[in-house]
Enzyme design. Structure first.
Site, PDB file in Angstrom:
ATOM      1  N   LEU A 156       0.835  -1.196   0.000  1.00  4.52           N
ATOM      2  CA  LEU A 156       0.000   0.000   0.000  1.00  4.52           C
ATOM      3  C   LEU A 156       0.869   1.245   0.000  1.00  4.52           C
ATOM      4  O   LEU A 156       1.801   1.353   0.808  1.00  4.52           O
ATOM      5  CB  LEU A 156      -0.915  -0.008   1.235  1.00  4.52           C
ATOM      6  N   SER A 157       0.567   2.199  -0.867  1.00  5.31           N
ATOM      7  CA  SER A 157       1.187   3.507  -0.832  1.00  5.31           C
ATOM      8  C   SER A 157       2.697   3.403  -1.030  1.00  5.31           C
ATOM      9  O   SER A 157       3.157   2.917  -2.056  1.00  5.31           O
ATOM     10  CB  SER A 157       0.796   4.171   0.489  1.00  5.31           C
TER      11      SER A 157
END
Length: 488
Positions: A156-157
């Site tokens: 994520l991210s």
């Protein structure tokens, strides 16, 4: 599933934190339960660890060897336990049978605890954090007996940015990946360039994006990992153009063009665009989620395909973990999912086992000329009927099997759900420890301050913490001293 049609603290802090993908900066506020069948544990001693990362892992109780392995990287200001508790990977690890490794970075590496996807000293093959993650994979393969041909990475991210880098760095390690609200592989090579990747169109052609992957491991010509891309249309931390750039990058690597083979409308306002390989199976998937801000798509609930828990940067839309797992074939289906070819055989079961054999049967598939039988990732045989006996196995051992139908052209369909067969008999094992612990574990007993091996009654010396022996259990409850070498 409805229609099927044709073809983002201050800028100064971000820079000081190495471009840090503001990417999930902030503390998580929600608490979520994790799977009860096992526990998230820290693993040490996994290598030289040049990236100064911590390794955490989750493996379901009784996990058989030969199962897949997933590496899951958290976002900024998050941790391994945050990601484990919210993303839903433990749920599917229990359901489908695989282990999960959660690398964890810290503020000692980056002020916002971001993985350093933008720093070539950390994000390239054989260096820094990228090498630490590769060492974690090697450790997990040894610990869990995972299938080295079915290793996957997601993040994520900032974790997504690092996942993309890892796919480019180690296509020989990862069979597939997923980039959730992340950045294309090797987009930035400095902290000052990181925010530009987050917010702006880089103006590169698909070929230029693909070259960044090809240049990460010169000389590698494939196979390439299958890549799922998840992006919210209202993301102001990692602008939606990153999803398009990731699509351009990986379709070019696959050589399949940027026109979708198919589009699907899914729940949560999600549009899925599929880009098929030469065999007609999706090699790249782009999930665009209408109105979703920066975060990981989850869908709490008990229904089919629901997973995860909401929290800061865990957004209630659709279960990305479920869809990604299907895409990778973690449920036992063919990698890439897809709808072409023969369906997976149903009813696979174990009909018998001996010390050295395992017998299987399954239901017939219309149009099948034969069936391919897999032990773990290795094809071990074929059958024209709906039964097969695998031979030459070790006694007292567990083996995972899947079966795929094969048509008259030799093309394989989707693989079945896996079953585990355990051979009969006793499998000798080796145990090295101090005498005190050997007695405590029931492999030896003490008398008059001395330890003796159970069964053989061989003298092991003083019953204390300072005398160590290797014991081999040659039959149930019968141990012999094997200090010079344990055959098992």
């Amino acid at each position: 599933m409805a229609s099927r049609t044709g073809p983002r603290r201050l800028h100064r802090l971000i820079s000081a934190a190495v471009g840090a993908l503001a990417l999930a900066a902030g503390l998580l506020t929600a608490t979520a339960p994790t799977a009860s069948a096992a526990a998230l544990t820290q693993v040490t001693g996994f290598g030289s660890n040049p990236g100064n990362l911590a390794m955490y892992a989750y493996a379901p109780t009784g996990l058989a060897s030969g199962r897949p392995l997933v590496v899951a990287l958290h976002g900024c200001s998050q941790s391994a336990s945050d990601y484990h508790g919210h993303a839903g990977w433990a749920q599917y690890a229990d359901q489908w049978g695989f282990a999960v490794v959660y690398p964890q970075t810290s503020s000692a590496n980056n002020a916002l605890s971001c993985f350093r996807w933008f720093n070539p000293a950390q994000s390239t093959r054989g260096n820094g954090e990228a090498l630490s993650v590769k060492q974690m994979v090697d450790k997990a393969l040894a610990l869990y007996g995972s299938d080295p041909g079915r290793v996957y990475v997601t993040g994520l991210s900032a974790g997504g940015g690092m996942a993309a880098d890892l796919l480019a760095d180690y296509p020989d390690v990862f069979a597939g990946g997923a980039v959730d609200s992340g950045i294309p592989a090797q987009c930035a090579t400095s902290s000052t360039a990181a925010s530009g990747c987050q917010y702006n169109d880089q103006g590169l052609t698909p070929r230029q994006w693909g070259d960044k992957v090809r240049g990460s491991y010169p000389g590698w010509s494939g196979p390439w990992p299958r890549v799922a891309i998840w992006q919210g249309t209202a993301d102001t931390t990692v602008k939606p153009v990153n999803g398009t750039e990731l699509r351009d990058q990986w379709t070019d690597v696959w050589g399949i063009g940027q026109t979708a083979s198919a589009t699907l409308s899914l729940n949560g306002g999600t549009t899925l665009s599929e880009y098929d390989d030469a065999a007609g199976r999706p090699a790249v998937e782009l999930y665009s989620i209408a109105g979703m801000a920066h975060g990981l798509a989850v869908d709490p609930g008990s229904g089919t395909g629901q997973c995860g828990a909401t929290g800061t940067y865990y957004l209630d839309t659709i279960c990305s973990t479920y869809r990604t797992g299907l895409f990778w074939g973690l449920d036992g289906s063919a990698p890439g999912g897809g709808t072409t070819g023969l369906p997976a055989p149903s009813g696979l079961g174990v009909t018998g086992a001996t010390d050295t054999t395992a017998s299987l049967s399954w239901s017939a598939v219309a149009g099948a000329a034969s069936y391919a039988v897999y032990r773990g990732s290795a094809r071990v045989g074929s059958a024209t009927g709906t039964a097969y006996t695998d031979t030459g196995l070790a006694a007292g051992s567990a083996y995972a099997y899947t079966v795929a139908a094969v048509d008259s052209t030799g093309a394989e369909g989707a693989r079945s759900a896996a079953v585990t067969a355990t051979t009969t008999g006793f499998r000798p094992t080796c145990h090295t420890d101090n005498n005190y612990n050997q007695v405590a574990a029931g492999r030896a007993h003490q008398s008059g301050g001395y330890a003796y091996a159970n069964g053989s009654n061989q003298s092991m010396g003083l019953w204390n913490l300072y005398t160590t022996h290797t014991l081999e259990e040659t039959s149930a409850g019968y141990f012999v001293i094997a200090d010079s070498g344990c055959p098992a």
